[in-house]
Scaffold this motif. Structure first.
Motif, PDB file in Angstrom:
ATOM      1  N   SER A 128       0.681  -1.191  -0.089  1.00  0.00           N
ATOM      2  CA  SER A 128      -0.154  -0.101   0.150  1.00  0.00           C
ATOM      3  C   SER A 128       0.668   1.254   0.103  1.00  0.00           C
ATOM      4  O   SER A 128       1.134   1.911   1.024  1.00  0.00           O
ATOM      5  N   GLU A 129       1.173   1.578  -1.098  1.00  0.00           N
ATOM      6  CA  GLU A 129       2.306   2.490  -1.297  1.00  0.00           C
ATOM      7  C   GLU A 129       2.293   2.899  -2.878  1.00  0.00           C
ATOM      8  O   GLU A 129       1.663   2.447  -3.777  1.00  0.00           O
ATOM      9  N   VAL A 130       2.887   4.311  -3.005  1.00  0.00           N
ATOM     10  CA  VAL A 130       3.292   4.523  -4.342  1.00  0.00           C
ATOM     11  C   VAL A 130       4.558   4.145  -4.802  1.00  0.00           C
ATOM     12  O   VAL A 130       5.690   4.536  -4.264  1.00  0.00           O
ATOM     13  N   PHE A 131       4.639   3.450  -5.822  1.00  0.00           N
ATOM     14  CA  PHE A 131       5.806   2.775  -6.265  1.00  0.00           C
ATOM     15  C   PHE A 131       5.954   3.225  -7.550  1.00  0.00           C
ATOM     16  O   PHE A 131       5.146   3.114  -8.626  1.00  0.00           O
ATOM     17  N   ALA A 132       7.251   3.796  -7.884  1.00  0.00           N
ATOM     18  CA  ALA A 132       7.450   4.794  -9.047  1.00  0.00           C
ATOM     19  C   ALA A 132       8.490   3.909  -9.918  1.00  0.00           C
ATOM     20  O   ALA A 132       9.431   3.463  -9.545  1.00  0.00           O
ATOM     21  N   LEU A 133       8.222   3.578 -11.406  1.00  0.00           N
ATOM     22  CA  LEU A 133       8.992   3.350 -12.536  1.00  0.00           C
ATOM     23  C   LEU A 133       9.725   4.547 -13.212  1.00  0.00           C
ATOM     24  O   LEU A 133       8.957   5.347 -13.634  1.00  0.00           O
ATOM     25  N   LEU A 134      11.016   4.675 -13.047  1.00  0.00           N
ATOM     26  CA  LEU A 134      11.734   5.962 -13.527  1.00  0.00           C
ATOM     27  C   LEU A 134      12.411   5.483 -14.714  1.00  0.00           C
ATOM     28  O   LEU A 134      13.114   4.520 -14.547  1.00  0.00           O
ATOM     29  N   GLY A 135      12.215   5.919 -16.007  1.00  0.00           N
ATOM     30  CA  GLY A 135      13.128   5.837 -17.089  1.00  0.00           C
ATOM     31  C   GLY A 135      12.927   6.535 -18.236  1.00  0.00           C
ATOM     32  O   GLY A 135      11.954   7.331 -18.466  1.00  0.00           O
ATOM     33  N   GLU A 142      -0.934  17.809  -9.820  1.00  0.00           N
ATOM     34  CA  GLU A 142       0.094  16.905  -8.739  1.00  0.00           C
ATOM     35  C   GLU A 142      -0.403  16.845  -7.519  1.00  0.00           C
ATOM     36  O   GLU A 142      -0.215  15.984  -6.808  1.00  0.00           O
ATOM     37  N   MET A 143      -0.605  18.297  -7.004  1.00  0.00           N
ATOM     38  CA  MET A 143      -1.256  18.412  -5.740  1.00  0.00           C
ATOM     39  C   MET A 143      -2.307  17.737  -5.339  1.00  0.00           C
ATOM     40  O   MET A 143      -2.500  16.906  -4.505  1.00  0.00           O
ATOM     41  N   GLU A 144      -3.468  17.637  -6.382  1.00  0.00           N
ATOM     42  CA  GLU A 144      -4.724  16.933  -6.351  1.00  0.00           C
ATOM     43  C   GLU A 144      -4.372  15.455  -6.163  1.00  0.00           C
ATOM     44  O   GLU A 144      -5.064  14.685  -5.001  1.00  0.00           O
ATOM     45  N   LEU A 145      -3.607  14.943  -6.952  1.00  0.00           N
ATOM     46  CA  LEU A 145      -3.398  13.614  -7.075  1.00  0.00           C
ATOM     47  C   LEU A 145      -2.607  13.050  -5.849  1.00  0.00           C
ATOM     48  O   LEU A 145      -2.601  11.890  -5.203  1.00  0.00           O
ATOM     49  N   SER A 146      -1.669  13.913  -5.426  1.00  0.00           N
ATOM     50  CA  SER A 146      -0.928  13.529  -3.987  1.00  0.00           C
ATOM     51  C   SER A 146      -2.028  13.370  -2.752  1.00  0.00           C
ATOM     52  O   SER A 146      -1.981  12.550  -2.098  1.00  0.00           O
ATOM     53  N   GLU A 147      -2.998  14.138  -2.875  1.00  0.00           N
ATOM     54  CA  GLU A 147      -4.167  14.140  -1.698  1.00  0.00           C
ATOM     55  C   GLU A 147      -5.075  12.826  -2.065  1.00  0.00           C
ATOM     56  O   GLU A 147      -5.265  12.244  -1.072  1.00  0.00           O
ATOM     57  N   LEU A 154      -3.998  10.070  -3.432  1.00  0.00           N
ATOM     58  CA  LEU A 154      -3.156   8.697  -3.012  1.00  0.00           C
ATOM     59  C   LEU A 154      -3.095   8.749  -1.525  1.00  0.00           C
ATOM     60  O   LEU A 154      -2.851   7.548  -1.127  1.00  0.00           O
ATOM     61  N   LYS A 155      -3.043   9.966  -0.754  1.00  0.00           N
ATOM     62  CA  LYS A 155      -2.933   9.759   0.682  1.00  0.00           C
ATOM     63  C   LYS A 155      -4.147   8.997   1.307  1.00  0.00           C
ATOM     64  O   LYS A 155      -3.977   8.293   2.141  1.00  0.00           O
ATOM     65  N   SER A 156      -5.389   9.172   0.574  1.00  0.00           N
ATOM     66  CA  SER A 156      -6.521   8.593   1.422  1.00  0.00           C
ATOM     67  C   SER A 156      -6.921   7.436   0.418  1.00  0.00           C
ATOM     68  O   SER A 156      -7.715   6.552   0.712  1.00  0.00           O
ATOM     69  N   TYR A 157      -6.046   6.978  -0.569  1.00  0.00           N
ATOM     70  CA  TYR A 157      -6.338   5.700  -1.384  1.00  0.00           C
ATOM     71  C   TYR A 157      -5.915   4.454  -0.404  1.00  0.00           C
ATOM     72  O   TYR A 157      -4.717   4.451  -0.037  1.00  0.00           O
ATOM     73  N   ASP A 158      -6.583   3.467  -0.408  1.00  0.00           N
ATOM     74  CA  ASP A 158      -6.398   2.232   0.519  1.00  0.00           C
ATOM     75  C   ASP A 158      -5.520   1.228  -0.376  1.00  0.00           C
ATOM     76  O   ASP A 158      -4.717   0.356   0.336  1.00  0.00           O
ATOM     77  N   GLY A 159      -5.361   1.253  -1.805  1.00  0.00           N
ATOM     78  CA  GLY A 159      -4.696   0.263  -2.547  1.00  0.00           C
ATOM     79  C   GLY A 159      -3.276   0.615  -2.908  1.00  0.00           C
ATOM     80  O   GLY A 159      -2.649   1.646  -1.995  1.00  0.00           O
ATOM     81  N   ALA A 160      -2.578   0.283  -3.802  1.00  0.00           N
ATOM     82  CA  ALA A 160      -1.341   0.548  -4.164  1.00  0.00           C
ATOM     83  C   ALA A 160      -1.516   1.391  -5.511  1.00  0.00           C
ATOM     84  O   ALA A 160      -2.499   1.353  -6.363  1.00  0.00           O
ATOM     85  N   ALA A 161      -0.210   2.033  -5.892  1.00  0.00           N
ATOM     86  CA  ALA A 161      -0.206   2.928  -6.995  1.00  0.00           C
ATOM     87  C   ALA A 161       0.970   2.687  -7.709  1.00  0.00           C
ATOM     88  O   ALA A 161       1.867   2.693  -6.918  1.00  0.00           O
ATOM     89  N   VAL A 165       8.669  11.914  -9.418  1.00  0.00           N
ATOM     90  CA  VAL A 165       8.802  10.927  -8.661  1.00  0.00           C
ATOM     91  C   VAL A 165       9.401  11.025  -7.350  1.00  0.00           C
ATOM     92  O   VAL A 165       8.594  10.319  -6.427  1.00  0.00           O
ATOM     93  N   PHE A 166      10.008  12.094  -7.054  1.00  0.00           N
ATOM     94  CA  PHE A 166      10.541  12.331  -5.676  1.00  0.00           C
ATOM     95  C   PHE A 166       9.404  12.957  -4.750  1.00  0.00           C
ATOM     96  O   PHE A 166       9.384  12.549  -3.851  1.00  0.00           O
ATOM     97  N   ARG A 167       8.766  13.731  -5.361  1.00  0.00           N
ATOM     98  CA  ARG A 167       7.438  14.305  -4.787  1.00  0.00           C
ATOM     99  C   ARG A 167       6.178  13.336  -4.453  1.00  0.00           C
ATOM    100  O   ARG A 167       5.619  13.254  -3.382  1.00  0.00           O
ATOM    101  N   LEU A 168       5.961  12.378  -5.305  1.00  0.00           N
ATOM    102  CA  LEU A 168       4.958  11.475  -5.033  1.00  0.00           C
ATOM    103  C   LEU A 168       4.993   9.997  -4.897  1.00  0.00           C
ATOM    104  O   LEU A 168       4.153   9.344  -3.997  1.00  0.00           O
TER     105      LEU A 168
END
Length: 347
Positions: free
Chosen positions: A24-31, A171-176, A178-185, A195-198
């Motif tokens: 239950s976190e935000v996992f980023a793929l950077l490339g 991005e600010m809206e998405l950040s909020e 994701l904070k309240s989302y129960d699953g993973a992203a 990537v660093f901010r989210l």
């Protein structure tokens, strides 16, 4: 919440080879573009099929080549935010959101109304996608995946088509959200700041190969590989070789540098971020006299391009806040390369 992915797929120029687990976190793929990031999401969503491997979400097998399992996209409970938003052009805003909503008719209407308000779309509920700006279309796409029974959100470069100000607002809206989302992203991006901010954790994909998973702070602090170091924005990278346990020869800069961390036997590259360099008043280890080659004015800083005094080699970038740059120091400039900020790479 648990997602386990281990897949391979032959692409035109290379093989996609990805393996990771996330909760239950935000996992980023950077490339970089074309490295296989979006293809990874498409395979998880069921839009593309891997050549082999296994994908498991919350104990449900979405794909298993050995067992012949490959669920259809609508069976996977995955919400996918496409780069182009993929709204239905013949449906209004409200209808686009309602299409993905789960539950009874009353529950669907409640979810639609809540998300129209949440994303400031209530006055646009009867508009069609063609009548909306890019930012408005993206808000509709966000709302649509959030009313679905998705256990996993796949965010494929969600801000790539937006201008700077709109990108920041969403991005600010998405950040909020994701904070309240129960699953993973899973977030796919080539923007290191995004990537660093989210994200909570991140990994680099380079030509289809997934590199080690890091916390976001760990990735930027010690990227481990040349590809990751470049993608995280380091401007100063040199070929390097080991001299002893705590010294390297930085070949492109003509310097011997002391390092805080132990130097691997097979070190090939070293890097230091431009804003970690410091002016020094006296000679000491890792301090070198510099020639100023060029001064580049950036928005809020100067990028001072230097070389070791009297020598040839690759230029080094020193980033200085505008209020701290004194052009008069260019006649005699000594820069310190902090031993604890030198990043070492074996590949």
């Amino acid at each position: 919440m648990e997602l386990s992915v281990q897949i391979r797929k032959k692409l035109r120029d290379f093989e996609l080879d990805v393996a990771f687990e996330t909760g239950s976190e935000v996992f980023a793929l950077l490339g970089a573009s074309g490295c296989g990031k979006s293809m990874t999401l498409r395979c998880i969503a069921g839009i593309e099929t891997p050549d082999c491997g296994r994908i498991v979400l919350n104990g449900r097998t979405l794909y298993d080549s050995a067992q012949g399992i490959c669920l259809k996209p609508q069976q996977r409970r995955v919400g996918y935010l496409f780069q182009n938003y993929a709204l239905f052009p013949n449906m209004t805003v409200a209808e686009n959101i309602r299409f993905a909503a789960s539950g009874s008719r009353e529950e669907q209407e409640k979810k639609v109304k809540e998300n129209l308000v949440r994303f400031s779309l209530d006055e646009l509920q009867d508009a069609y996608p063609a009548e909306l700006s890019g930012g408005q279309q993206q808000r509709v796409a966000f709302a649509r995946i959030l009313v679905s029974p998705a256990e996993l959100l796949l965010l494929d470069e969600p801000f790539s088509a937006l201008d700077g100000y709109m990108k920041w607002q969403l991005e600010m809206e998405l950040s909020e959200v994701l904070k309240s989302y129960d699953g993973a992203a899973l977030l796919v991006s080539h923007d290191r700041g995004e990537v660093f901010r989210l994200a909570d954790k991140a990994a680099v994909i380079h030509r289809g190969k997934m590199e080690p998973v890091h916390t976001k702070h760990g990735l930027f602090r010690q990227p481990d590989t040349l590809a990751a170091t470049i993608l995280t924005g380091c401007k100063n990278i040199t070929q390097a070789r080991r001299l002893d346990m705590h010294h390297i020869y930085a070949a492109d800069w003509n310097m011997v540098l002391e390092t805080e961390q132990e130097v691997p036997a097979n070190v090939r590259y070293a890097g230091v971020r431009a804003h970690f360099l410091h002016r020094s008043r006296e000679m000491e280890p890792n301090v070198f006299p510099m020639d100023v080659i060029r001064v580049i004015e950036d928005t809020f800083s100067y990028l001072i391009m230097v070389r070791r005094k009297g020598m040839q080699g690759r230029m080094i970038c020193w980033e200085v806040p505008k209020e701290e740059w004194e052009p008069s120091v260019s006649a005699e400039l000594f820069l310190r390369f902090p031993a604890d900020e030198i990043m070492l790479m074996e590949r």
